[in-house]
Design a protein around this motif. Structure first.
Motif, PDB file in Angstrom:
ATOM      1  N   HIS A  40      37.983  39.325  48.231  1.00  0.00           N
ATOM      2  CA  HIS A  40      38.353  38.169  49.069  1.00  0.00           C
ATOM      3  C   HIS A  40      37.126  37.484  49.652  1.00  0.00           C
ATOM      4  O   HIS A  40      37.241  36.708  50.606  1.00  0.00           O
ATOM      5  N   ASN A  41      35.979  37.746  49.069  1.00  0.00           N
ATOM      6  CA  ASN A  41      34.742  37.061  49.434  1.00  0.00           C
ATOM      7  C   ASN A  41      34.305  36.266  48.204  1.00  0.00           C
ATOM      8  O   ASN A  41      34.095  36.846  47.136  1.00  0.00           O
ATOM      9  N   LEU A  42      34.172  34.956  48.346  1.00  0.00           N
ATOM     10  CA  LEU A  42      33.918  34.103  47.183  1.00  0.00           C
ATOM     11  C   LEU A  42      32.652  34.508  46.441  1.00  0.00           C
ATOM     12  O   LEU A  42      32.651  34.615  45.206  1.00  0.00           O
ATOM     13  N   ASP A  43      31.565  34.742  47.172  1.00  0.00           N
ATOM     14  CA  ASP A  43      30.300  35.087  46.523  1.00  0.00           C
ATOM     15  C   ASP A  43      30.384  36.437  45.807  1.00  0.00           C
ATOM     16  O   ASP A  43      29.896  36.598  44.682  1.00  0.00           O
ATOM     17  N   LEU A  44      31.022  37.426  46.455  1.00  0.00           N
ATOM     18  CA  LEU A  44      31.157  38.745  45.835  1.00  0.00           C
ATOM     19  C   LEU A  44      32.053  38.681  44.601  1.00  0.00           C
ATOM     20  O   LEU A  44      31.733  39.247  43.549  1.00  0.00           O
ATOM     21  N   ASP A  45      33.176  37.986  44.740  1.00  0.00           N
ATOM     22  CA  ASP A  45      34.099  37.888  43.610  1.00  0.00           C
ATOM     23  C   ASP A  45      33.460  37.162  42.438  1.00  0.00           C
ATOM     24  O   ASP A  45      33.633  37.549  41.280  1.00  0.00           O
ATOM     25  N   ARG A  46      32.717  36.099  42.725  1.00  0.00           N
ATOM     26  CA  ARG A  46      32.063  35.354  41.651  1.00  0.00           C
ATOM     27  C   ARG A  46      31.066  36.242  40.908  1.00  0.00           C
ATOM     28  O   ARG A  46      31.036  36.282  39.675  1.00  0.00           O
ATOM     29  N   GLU A  47      30.258  36.981  41.653  1.00  0.00           N
ATOM     30  CA  GLU A  47      29.263  37.843  41.022  1.00  0.00           C
ATOM     31  C   GLU A  47      29.944  38.957  40.232  1.00  0.00           C
ATOM     32  O   GLU A  47      29.507  39.311  39.127  1.00  0.00           O
ATOM     33  N   ALA A  48      31.016  39.513  40.794  1.00  0.00           N
ATOM     34  CA  ALA A  48      31.729  40.588  40.096  1.00  0.00           C
ATOM     35  C   ALA A  48      32.305  40.102  38.777  1.00  0.00           C
ATOM     36  O   ALA A  48      32.187  40.775  37.741  1.00  0.00           O
ATOM     37  N   VAL A  49      32.934  38.926  38.784  1.00  0.00           N
ATOM     38  CA  VAL A  49      33.513  38.394  37.551  1.00  0.00           C
ATOM     39  C   VAL A  49      32.423  38.103  36.528  1.00  0.00           C
ATOM     40  O   VAL A  49      32.548  38.464  35.346  1.00  0.00           O
ATOM     41  N   HIS A  50      31.336  37.481  36.943  1.00  0.00           N
ATOM     42  CA  HIS A  50      30.266  37.131  36.013  1.00  0.00           C
ATOM     43  C   HIS A  50      29.603  38.379  35.434  1.00  0.00           C
ATOM     44  O   HIS A  50      29.178  38.368  34.273  1.00  0.00           O
ATOM     45  N   ARG A  51      29.497  39.435  36.218  1.00  0.00           N
ATOM     46  CA  ARG A  51      28.826  40.650  35.751  1.00  0.00           C
ATOM     47  C   ARG A  51      29.743  41.572  34.953  1.00  0.00           C
ATOM     48  O   ARG A  51      29.296  42.276  34.046  1.00  0.00           O
ATOM     49  N   MET A  52      31.028  41.586  35.295  1.00  0.00           N
ATOM     50  CA  MET A  52      31.928  42.594  34.722  1.00  0.00           C
ATOM     51  C   MET A  52      32.784  42.067  33.579  1.00  0.00           C
ATOM     52  O   MET A  52      33.400  42.859  32.858  1.00  0.00           O
ATOM     53  N   LEU A  53      32.829  40.760  33.396  1.00  0.00           N
ATOM     54  CA  LEU A  53      33.573  40.198  32.270  1.00  0.00           C
ATOM     55  C   LEU A  53      32.673  40.256  31.030  1.00  0.00           C
ATOM     56  O   LEU A  53      31.946  39.322  30.712  1.00  0.00           O
ATOM     57  N   THR A  54      32.737  41.393  30.359  1.00  0.00           N
ATOM     58  CA  THR A  54      31.868  41.682  29.219  1.00  0.00           C
ATOM     59  C   THR A  54      32.716  41.892  27.966  1.00  0.00           C
ATOM     60  O   THR A  54      33.943  42.070  28.048  1.00  0.00           O
ATOM     61  N   PRO A  55      32.090  41.914  26.796  1.00  0.00           N
ATOM     62  CA  PRO A  55      32.858  42.189  25.577  1.00  0.00           C
ATOM     63  C   PRO A  55      33.498  43.569  25.581  1.00  0.00           C
ATOM     64  O   PRO A  55      34.503  43.795  24.889  1.00  0.00           O
ATOM     65  N   GLU A  56      32.950  44.519  26.364  1.00  0.00           N
ATOM     66  CA  GLU A  56      33.454  45.898  26.342  1.00  0.00           C
ATOM     67  C   GLU A  56      34.618  46.133  27.288  1.00  0.00           C
ATOM     68  O   GLU A  56      35.354  47.109  27.136  1.00  0.00           O
ATOM     69  N   VAL A  57      34.808  45.274  28.291  1.00  0.00           N
ATOM     70  CA  VAL A  57      35.873  45.490  29.259  1.00  0.00           C
ATOM     71  C   VAL A  57      37.219  45.142  28.625  1.00  0.00           C
ATOM     72  O   VAL A  57      37.309  44.270  27.754  1.00  0.00           O
ATOM     73  N   LYS A  58      38.262  45.843  29.052  1.00  0.00           N
ATOM     74  CA  LYS A  58      39.596  45.575  28.510  1.00  0.00           C
ATOM     75  C   LYS A  58      40.263  44.386  29.191  1.00  0.00           C
ATOM     76  O   LYS A  58      40.963  43.594  28.550  1.00  0.00           O
ATOM     77  N   TYR A  59      40.033  44.267  30.492  1.00  0.00           N
ATOM     78  CA  TYR A  59      40.795  43.299  31.285  1.00  0.00           C
ATOM     79  C   TYR A  59      40.075  43.105  32.611  1.00  0.00           C
ATOM     80  O   TYR A  59      39.538  44.061  33.184  1.00  0.00           O
ATOM     81  N   VAL A  60      40.029  41.860  33.097  1.00  0.00           N
ATOM     82  CA  VAL A  60      39.541  41.579  34.443  1.00  0.00           C
ATOM     83  C   VAL A  60      40.583  40.717  35.138  1.00  0.00           C
ATOM     84  O   VAL A  60      40.906  39.613  34.685  1.00  0.00           O
ATOM     85  N   GLY A  61      41.133  41.238  36.219  1.00  0.00           N
ATOM     86  CA  GLY A  61      42.089  40.492  37.024  1.00  0.00           C
ATOM     87  C   GLY A  61      41.433  40.049  38.320  1.00  0.00           C
ATOM     88  O   GLY A  61      40.704  40.826  38.951  1.00  0.00           O
ATOM     89  N   LEU A  62      41.670  38.829  38.712  1.00  0.00           N
ATOM     90  CA  LEU A  62      41.063  38.267  39.916  1.00  0.00           C
ATOM     91  C   LEU A  62      42.146  37.808  40.869  1.00  0.00           C
ATOM     92  O   LEU A  62      42.984  36.966  40.513  1.00  0.00           O
TER      93      LEU A  62
END
Length: 253
Positions: free
Chosen positions: A126-148
């Protein structure tokens, strides 16, 4: 081993683990978790009772709010392995997350340190800067799913390229957008934190099982495992398995 044409070399009753899920899946066929199969090893004919045993699915939660606690607790009840990944704060504690299998404390914004290979991720700080960084870093070819968690407007802001002084611009690969789900969860009209957690896990389960999350009454054909029950029944009662065995009855258990 249910039966063997060479019981001296491969005795009936022997247990073994097949190396590689692909081999087990190929023997069982798509959608089947267990069944009787026949297999040839050299000149030996084997009849096996084969069961596919998968590891627990893994969920990574980015966030330490009360909604994250509920999601962690519910996922654990459903036998998921849960990791809570966050920087050091008074809320990132074992006391607040007793259901978590792992509490991973990372430097602020250092989400690349979290292993997401083959895992499902829910970003809910629920922090815009943290969520943005998390999505950019964790949305990788190896991850199965990223929910925001958040609105469509918030998603638009989070998808904007990240520009840091002295660093090249970072933006999300369009090819990975299909793995990003936001607003997160199935459309069940969830309002309370408990309903939202249930909605999120229902969506993740649907993605894991290759389903759309619609009404079962509208589904054509088998409702579980892509026909698992029907194919399992067929495999154990098929006339081909009741024909003359490939080895003497005395070699069977």
């Amino acid at each position: 081993m249910i039966g063997s044409s060479d019981p001296a070399a491969v005795p009936p009753g022997t247990r073994r683990t097949l190396a590689g899920a692909a081999e087990a899946a190929g023997l069982l066929g798509a959608g089947r978790r267990a069944g009787l199969v026949r297999r040839t090893e050299g000149s030996t004919q084997l009849e096996l009772l084969l069961e596919r045993v998968a590891p627990r699915p893994e969920l990574v939660i980015v966030g330490v709010g009360d909604d994250a606690r509920l999601l962690c607790s519910l996922a654990r009840r459903l036998q998921w392995r849960v990791t809570v990944a966050y920087h050091a704060t008074g809320k990132a504690t074992r006391e607040r997350f007793p259901a978590a299998d792992e509490l991973q404390i990372i430097p602020r914004f250092a989400f690349e340190q979290v292993d997401v290979r083959g895992k499902y991720v829910v970003v809910m700080s629920h922090n815009l800067d943290l969520d943005r960084e998390a999505v950019h870093r964790m949305l990788t070819p190896e991850v199965k799913y990223v929910g925001l968690v958040g609105s469509s407007y918030r998603l638009k802001k989070i998808l904007e390229p990240i520009r840091q002084p002295g660093e090249p611009e970072r933006k999300i690969d369009p090819a990975l957008r299909d793995k990003l789900y936001s607003p997160v969860g199935l459309d069940i009209g969830a309002e309370t934190p408990e309903e939202i957690a249930m909605s999120i896990l229902a969506e993740i389960t649907a993605i894991k099982n290759g389903r759309s999350g619609g009404f079962l009454r509208d589904r054509k054909g088998a409702i579980r495992g892509g026909g698992t029950d029907a194919s399992l029944n067929a495999s154990t009662s098929s006339p081909s398995f009741l024909d003359e065995p490939a080895f003497p009855e005395s070699c069977r258990v």
